[in-house]
Design a protein around this motif. Structure first.
Motif, short mmCIF file in Angstrom:
data_model
loop_
_atom_site.label_atom_id
_atom_site.label_comp_id
_atom_site.label_asym_id
_atom_site.label_seq_id
_atom_site.Cartn_x
_atom_site.Cartn_y
_atom_site.Cartn_z
N ASP A 193 0.85 -0.96 -0.12
CA ASP A 193 0.33 0.23 -0.05
C ASP A 193 1.08 0.91 0.14
N TRP A 194 2.17 1.56 -0.43
CA TRP A 194 3.32 2.22 0.44
C TRP A 194 2.92 2.98 -1.78
N THR A 195 3.56 3.96 -1.48
CA THR A 195 2.99 4.64 -2.83
C THR A 195 4.69 5.15 -2.47
N TYR A 196 4.81 4.59 -4.50
CA TYR A 196 6.40 4.25 -4.75
C TYR A 196 6.47 5.84 -6.19
N LYS A 197 7.13 6.75 -5.61
CA LYS A 197 6.99 8.03 -6.35
C LYS A 197 8.12 8.08 -6.46
N VAL A 198 8.22 8.65 -7.82
CA VAL A 198 9.46 9.00 -9.06
C VAL A 198 9.08 10.27 -9.45
N ASN A 199 10.56 10.99 -9.56
CA ASN A 199 11.07 12.56 -9.65
C ASN A 199 11.58 11.95 -11.55
N TYR A 200 10.80 13.12 -12.50
CA TYR A 200 12.09 12.85 -13.40
C TYR A 200 12.87 14.55 -13.34
N ILE A 201 13.61 14.71 -14.00
CA ILE A 201 13.89 16.03 -14.66
C ILE A 201 14.87 15.82 -15.71
N ARG A 202 14.66 16.60 -16.57
CA ARG A 202 15.00 16.75 -18.25
C ARG A 202 16.70 17.64 -17.78
N GLN A 203 17.66 16.94 -18.75
CA GLN A 203 18.95 17.38 -18.65
C GLN A 203 19.02 17.86 -20.58
N PRO A 204 18.85 19.08 -20.45
CA PRO A 204 18.38 19.70 -22.42
C PRO A 204 19.81 19.34 -22.58
N ASP A 205 20.22 18.76 -24.05
CA ASP A 205 21.93 19.01 -24.68
C ASP A 205 22.50 17.53 -24.34
N VAL A 206 21.15 17.05 -23.48
CA VAL A 206 22.69 16.00 -23.07
C VAL A 206 22.71 14.87 -24.21
N ILE A 207 21.25 14.29 -24.39
CA ILE A 207 20.76 13.46 -25.35
C ILE A 207 20.31 13.55 -26.79
N LYS A 208 21.28 13.67 -27.97
CA LYS A 208 20.59 14.06 -29.17
C LYS A 208 19.67 12.95 -29.84
#
Length: 211
Positions: A193-208
């Motif tokens: 019943d625990w919530t598994y939380k994920v945050n995403y951070i965009r890193q521009p110009d790292v991957i093309k």
């Protein structure tokens, strides 16, 4: 009240402090300040259960069950990018919250780490912090798979639950800054019943992606 403040905002404030692990409420006794320090296990707070770790920081402890060298099977070889016949450091542990068995963990570490440094850490709480402090190894990237399974006999025994009880099953691989694998973990969590939380951070110009 003395400070002309209604009960509602006081309850909200106390709730936030409790969720942050800064105070703990004990029925029939009162509210107490914990000795939790945010810097105590910094890398432990980077997982999907960060809110639970923060909330229960003062009551988390672990038991290291086994530390040994084992021959890596085909799956572990592929994940850790090892040659056939290589050995890995296998570590099995139980993580408790309020003396209740919540996590059953099995780690598979690259052979360069060695068993002695892990054994010397004893009943450690956070493997990433042990590796950072003792082996100068830090992870920068993590991949995870999360599922719900029925607990088999060994898992049920380790988590002190009936066989075939539902448990969260998580597979996690941690990598260096250069995407070299450091260790692979399979772990089971009693609290579905625990919530598994994920945050995403965009890193521009790292991957093309293409031109």
């Amino acid at each position: 009240t003395i400070y002309q403040v209604s009960r509602a905002p006081i309850k909200q404030a106390l709730g936030k402090l409790t969720n942050s692990g800064l105070i703990v409420r004990k029925a029939g006794k009162g509210t107490f300040v914990t000795d939790w320090k945010p810097e105590q296990y910094p890398l432990l707070q980077m997982g999907g259960f960060v809110s639970q770790y923060i909330k229960n920081q003062a009551s988390i402890h672990c038991k290291t069950l086994e530390v040994e060298n084992i021959k890596a099977d085909a799956k572990i070889q592929a994940i850790l990018k090892l040659e056939p016949g290589n050995y890995v450091v296998h570590v099995s542990r139980i993580r408790y919250i309020n003396d209740e068995r919540i996590f059953y963990l099995n780690h598979y570490l690259i052979p360069q780490i060695g068993v002695e440094k892990i054994k010397a850490a004893g009943d450690f709480v956070s493997l990433p912090d042990v590796l950072a402090n003792s082996c100068d190894l830090e992870y920068y990237h993590v991949s995870e798979e999360v599922a719900v399974e029925s607990a088999e006999s060994l898992v049920a025994k380790m988590l002190d639950i009936p066989k075939e009880s539902p448990v969260m099953f998580i597979k996690r691989t941690s990598y260096t800054k250069e995407y070299k694998p450091i260790y692979y973990t399979e772990y089971y969590v009693k609290k579905c019943d625990w919530t598994y939380k994920v945050n995403y951070i965009r890193q521009p110009d790292v991957i093309k992606l293409g031109d």
